[in-house]
Design a protein around this motif. Sequence first.
Motif, mmCIF file in Angstrom:
data_model
loop_
_atom_site.group_PDB
_atom_site.id
_atom_site.type_symbol
_atom_site.label_atom_id
_atom_site.label_comp_id
_atom_site.label_asym_id
_atom_site.label_seq_id
_atom_site.Cartn_x
_atom_site.Cartn_y
_atom_site.Cartn_z
ATOM 1 N N GLU A 92 38.975 4.988 36.396
ATOM 2 C CA GLU A 92 39.668 6.253 36.179
ATOM 3 C C GLU A 92 38.980 7.421 36.883
ATOM 4 O OE1 GLU A 92 42.411 6.560 34.825
ATOM 5 O OE2 GLU A 92 42.751 5.078 33.253
ATOM 6 N N ARG A 93 37.862 7.159 37.562
ATOM 7 C CA ARG A 93 37.096 8.261 38.137
ATOM 8 C C ARG A 93 37.880 8.991 39.222
ATOM 9 N NH1 ARG A 93 35.912 3.664 40.573
ATOM 10 N NH2 ARG A 93 35.266 3.610 42.764
ATOM 11 N N SER A 94 38.744 8.287 39.951
ATOM 12 C CA SER A 94 39.526 8.938 41.008
ATOM 13 C C SER A 94 40.533 9.918 40.406
ATOM 14 C CB SER A 94 40.243 7.895 41.863
ATOM 15 O OG SER A 94 41.121 7.116 41.076
ATOM 16 N N HIS A 95 41.113 9.549 39.249
ATOM 17 C CA HIS A 95 42.043 10.464 38.591
ATOM 18 C C HIS A 95 41.325 11.727 38.116
ATOM 19 C CE1 HIS A 95 44.048 6.433 37.937
ATOM 20 N NE2 HIS A 95 44.983 7.115 38.566
ATOM 21 N N LEU A 96 40.114 11.538 37.594
ATOM 22 C CA LEU A 96 39.360 12.695 37.122
ATOM 23 C C LEU A 96 38.939 13.582 38.294
ATOM 24 C CD1 LEU A 96 38.304 14.087 34.648
ATOM 25 C CD2 LEU A 96 36.220 12.717 34.787
ATOM 26 N N HIS A 97 38.603 12.971 39.408
ATOM 27 C CA HIS A 97 38.247 13.745 40.600
ATOM 28 C C HIS A 97 39.427 14.600 41.061
ATOM 29 C CE1 HIS A 97 37.605 14.518 44.919
ATOM 30 N NE2 HIS A 97 36.308 14.556 44.604
ATOM 31 N N ASP A 98 40.636 14.036 41.023
ATOM 32 C CA ASP A 98 41.824 14.799 41.411
ATOM 33 C C ASP A 98 42.058 15.970 40.459
ATOM 34 O OD1 ASP A 98 42.200 13.002 43.452
ATOM 35 O OD2 ASP A 98 43.701 11.807 42.384
ATOM 36 N N ALA A 99 41.807 15.742 39.158
ATOM 37 C CA ALA A 99 42.002 16.815 38.184
ATOM 38 C C ALA A 99 41.027 17.966 38.424
ATOM 39 C CB ALA A 99 41.843 16.261 36.773
ATOM 40 N N PHE A 100 39.768 17.648 38.735
ATOM 41 C CA PHE A 100 38.791 18.697 39.017
ATOM 42 C C PHE A 100 39.127 19.432 40.317
ATOM 43 C CE2 PHE A 100 35.943 16.988 35.776
ATOM 44 C CZ PHE A 100 35.332 18.147 35.320
ATOM 45 N N THR A 101 39.691 18.732 41.290
ATOM 46 C CA THR A 101 40.097 19.388 42.537
ATOM 47 C C THR A 101 41.191 20.410 42.266
ATOM 48 O OG1 THR A 101 39.538 17.414 43.827
ATOM 49 C CG2 THR A 101 41.041 18.992 44.839
ATOM 50 N N GLN A 102 42.168 20.038 41.449
ATOM 51 C CA GLN A 102 43.214 20.988 41.083
ATOM 52 C C GLN A 102 42.646 22.172 40.311
ATOM 53 O OE1 GLN A 102 46.233 18.816 38.982
ATOM 54 N NE2 GLN A 102 46.732 17.483 40.724
ATOM 55 N N MET A 103 41.635 21.894 39.466
ATOM 56 C CA MET A 103 41.019 22.973 38.691
ATOM 57 C C MET A 103 40.345 23.997 39.600
ATOM 58 S SD MET A 103 37.708 22.855 36.235
ATOM 59 C CE MET A 103 36.740 22.923 37.754
ATOM 60 N N THR A 104 39.613 23.517 40.604
ATOM 61 C CA THR A 104 38.935 24.449 41.516
ATOM 62 C C THR A 104 39.941 25.302 42.275
ATOM 63 O OG1 THR A 104 38.851 22.732 43.234
ATOM 64 C CG2 THR A 104 36.939 22.934 41.777
ATOM 65 N N HIS A 105 41.051 24.730 42.686
ATOM 66 C CA HIS A 105 42.091 25.509 43.364
ATOM 67 C C HIS A 105 42.649 26.581 42.433
ATOM 68 C CE1 HIS A 105 42.953 21.942 46.308
ATOM 69 N NE2 HIS A 105 41.780 22.525 46.528
ATOM 70 N N SER A 106 42.866 26.199 41.183
ATOM 71 C CA SER A 106 43.406 27.158 40.219
ATOM 72 C C SER A 106 42.422 28.298 39.961
ATOM 73 C CB SER A 106 43.745 26.443 38.911
ATOM 74 O OG SER A 106 44.195 27.354 37.929
ATOM 75 N N LEU A 107 41.113 27.979 39.840
ATOM 76 C CA LEU A 107 40.106 29.025 39.611
ATOM 77 C C LEU A 107 40.005 29.970 40.806
ATOM 78 C CD1 LEU A 107 37.247 27.015 37.838
ATOM 79 C CD2 LEU A 107 38.766 28.728 36.819
ATOM 80 N N GLN A 108 40.137 29.442 42.001
ATOM 81 C CA GLN A 108 40.103 30.299 43.190
ATOM 82 C C GLN A 108 41.287 31.261 43.201
ATOM 83 O OE1 GLN A 108 39.903 27.621 46.503
ATOM 84 N NE2 GLN A 108 37.704 27.226 46.253
ATOM 85 N N GLU A 109 42.437 30.797 42.763
ATOM 86 C CA GLU A 109 43.607 31.665 42.702
ATOM 87 C C GLU A 109 43.421 32.759 41.646
ATOM 88 O OE1 GLU A 109 46.870 29.093 41.948
ATOM 89 O OE2 GLU A 109 46.904 28.248 43.984
#
Length: 316
Positions: A75-92
Amino acid sequence: MALLAQDSAVPCALVALTVFRAPAWACLICFTSYKERTRICQIFAGIQGPELEKCQEAFSSAFADLADIEINYNERSHLHDAFTQMTHSLQEIAAAQGSFNVAFPDAAEKMRKVIMKLKGGFQDVARRFLCYGCYSKACNFPLDCPVQDLTVTRGQQAKFSCTVNFQLPKEEITYSWKFAGGGLRTQDQSYFRDIPRAQGYLARIRPVQPTHSGTFSCSILHDQRPVARLYFFLNVTSAPPRGEIELQVSFRKVLRWAPKETETLEPWRPSLGELLARPEALTPGNQCLLAALAAVASASATLMVWVFFRWYFKGN
């Protein structure tokens, strides 16, 4: 605002320790890079200054509760994708002049919910990923299992079952077999050579020969990574000499043999009383025959008496 490229989080984690003094070895460190986290705080608080340091501390503190998270390895790849989306959201949010004191706790809560959903899969799967340290483990099971001993007589069959006492993932599981010959009992992988045609979890040798004496190794792989290794030491014993086998066969025949008494059939000679006692004896025909015999016997007796008296009186 250009997004920074994804970098490997684990090498940068050592650098992050100098900045994030809270529990740094957490999921945040495993799945985001140092450059990404620094860039987010620079957008929130500026390139440098005391506010930048406060932002970095707040970022780390918000994700402190995710320091000891453990998930299934696949499941680590799914969690990595979730953190990537989080960083994009924080930048916005940072670009929109939002507050990091509000944005970081909200982001951490969303990630906690994502992780709880991921943890609902296989709980006993062999391999797990730990955010505390960014490494995987085999669920407290050692990679190398103890050697199992098997003794088989030459010419017989040997069977090996490459199974473990914990649940394996249903997908991407493969098996590979190796052999260390010469009667060697070992777990040292340097002595083993591959057995290309053996690919399943079951292996069979038939007939067993002395050249098969040695250690067989089975590796269970998930996504080409070892989960467990099992070892089977095969001890091949020689068959008994031909003379000994024949003697054992003869001995077993003697044990099974027992003298039988000679059975002879003797004719049944019933007496007159036994005949008359039988239910089927007193039929009407038999009754007539008995009456005739009685009459003949009575007449014979009368005749004999008459002859006797006549002879007796004639002599006098």
